[in-house]
Design a protein around this motif. Structure first.
Motif, PDB file in Angstrom:
ATOM      1  N   GLN A  35       2.304  -3.355  -6.710  1.00  0.00           N
ATOM      2  CA  GLN A  35       2.352  -2.448  -5.790  1.00  0.00           C
ATOM      3  C   GLN A  35       2.477  -1.065  -5.800  1.00  0.00           C
ATOM      4  N   ASP A  36       3.752  -1.061  -6.501  1.00  0.00           N
ATOM      5  CA  ASP A  36       4.179   0.060  -6.492  1.00  0.00           C
ATOM      6  C   ASP A  36       3.696   1.297  -7.258  1.00  0.00           C
ATOM      7  N   SER A  38       0.400   0.852  -8.555  1.00  0.00           N
ATOM      8  CA  SER A  38      -0.625   0.893  -8.097  1.00  0.00           C
ATOM      9  C   SER A  38      -1.040   2.502  -7.021  1.00  0.00           C
ATOM     10  N   SER A  39       0.428   2.368  -6.587  1.00  0.00           N
ATOM     11  CA  SER A  39       0.292   3.610  -5.418  1.00  0.00           C
ATOM     12  C   SER A  39       0.562   4.650  -6.037  1.00  0.00           C
ATOM     13  N   GLN A  40       1.383   4.881  -6.480  1.00  0.00           N
ATOM     14  CA  GLN A  40       1.367   5.820  -7.892  1.00  0.00           C
ATOM     15  C   GLN A  40       0.279   6.619  -8.262  1.00  0.00           C
ATOM     16  N   HIS A  42      -2.129   6.158  -7.342  1.00  0.00           N
ATOM     17  CA  HIS A  42      -3.723   5.712  -6.407  1.00  0.00           C
ATOM     18  C   HIS A  42      -4.825   4.881  -6.241  1.00  0.00           C
ATOM     19  N   ILE A  44      -6.118   0.634  -6.478  1.00  0.00           N
ATOM     20  CA  ILE A  44      -6.508  -0.565  -5.102  1.00  0.00           C
ATOM     21  C   ILE A  44      -5.673  -1.880  -5.725  1.00  0.00           C
TER      22      ILE A  44
END
Length: 217
Positions: A35-36, A38-40, A42, A44
């Motif tokens: 999740q970390d 994927s956020s970096q 951009h 999902i």
């Protein structure tokens, strides 16, 4: 893949090996890592449920434990005599074994896959520098059932060599309880191997496959 990057990425985590099933804590760490990441970038992240995935890991580990069997044939000396290291080494190398770093003779196929091993029946490893002075009351042939493809054929190969060793060294083939191994005893071990490898195939983990090599390590 698009011209400027990737559309989908998949992260995989193995659920079990010989050390046991993965813990819920490590599953959570992996999820957080994904999740970390994927956020970096951009994106999902779609992550499976931790509890149900851990349950799958436990089920997988239980199955693996049921089929995780080593089949051995021991050859022990008669009348408290002993086998000498030089003769064991000469016979092993003439039979196609190679003495490797852990102090075990390994029998490999043409693709370098290990089929079975020859170990000291006693605790001392077969170290190259000690073979000239070593004596032992026995040797053990071992086949790691889930890690060997075509186990039935390989078992026959191992049994054939064990009989040669027994005759040449003047020893007795015995099971792990030091009971002499009859042909029916050998056949019983072979049947156990066939049943294990059939069960693995039914569960989509072929013995000796890449999946099996990752699970049984």
């Amino acid at each position: 893949v698009e011209s400027d990057g990737y559309v989908h990425l998949k992260g995989c985590l193995q659920l079990a090996d010989r050390a046991g099933p993965i813990s819920e804590v490590n599953l959570s760490k992996f999820r957080d890592l994904v999740q970390d990441f994927s956020s970096q970038v951009h994106a999902i992240a779609e992550c499976p449920d931790i509890v149900s995935t851990h349950e799958k890991a436990v089920i997988l580990d239980k199955f693996c434990a049921e089929v995780d069997v080593m089949i051995g044939i021991n050859i022990i000396s008669k009348d408290d005599g002993a086998f000498v290291g030089t003769k064991i080494r000469a016979l092993a190398e003439a039979s196609g074994f190679r003495l490797e770093s852990e102090g075990i003779f390994k029998y490999r196929d043409d693709s370098n896959n290990m089929l079975f091993t020859l170990n000291n029946y006693e605790s001392s490893p077969f170290l190259p520098e000690n073979m000239k002075s070593l004596t032992t009351h026995g040797v053990t042939f071992l086949l790691d059932v889930p890690r060997v493809a075509h186990g039935e054929r390989v078992f026959d190969q191992m049994t054939h060599l064990a009989k040669i060793f027994s005759n040449t060294l003047g020893g007795i083939m015995v099971d792990d309880n030091r009971v002499p191994l009859s042909d029916s005893g050998i056949q019983k071990s072979k049947q156990q191997l066939i049943e294990i490898q059939t069960s693995m195939k039914k569960n989509y983990i072929d013995a000796g496959s890449a999946s099996a090599m990752r699970l049984f390590v």
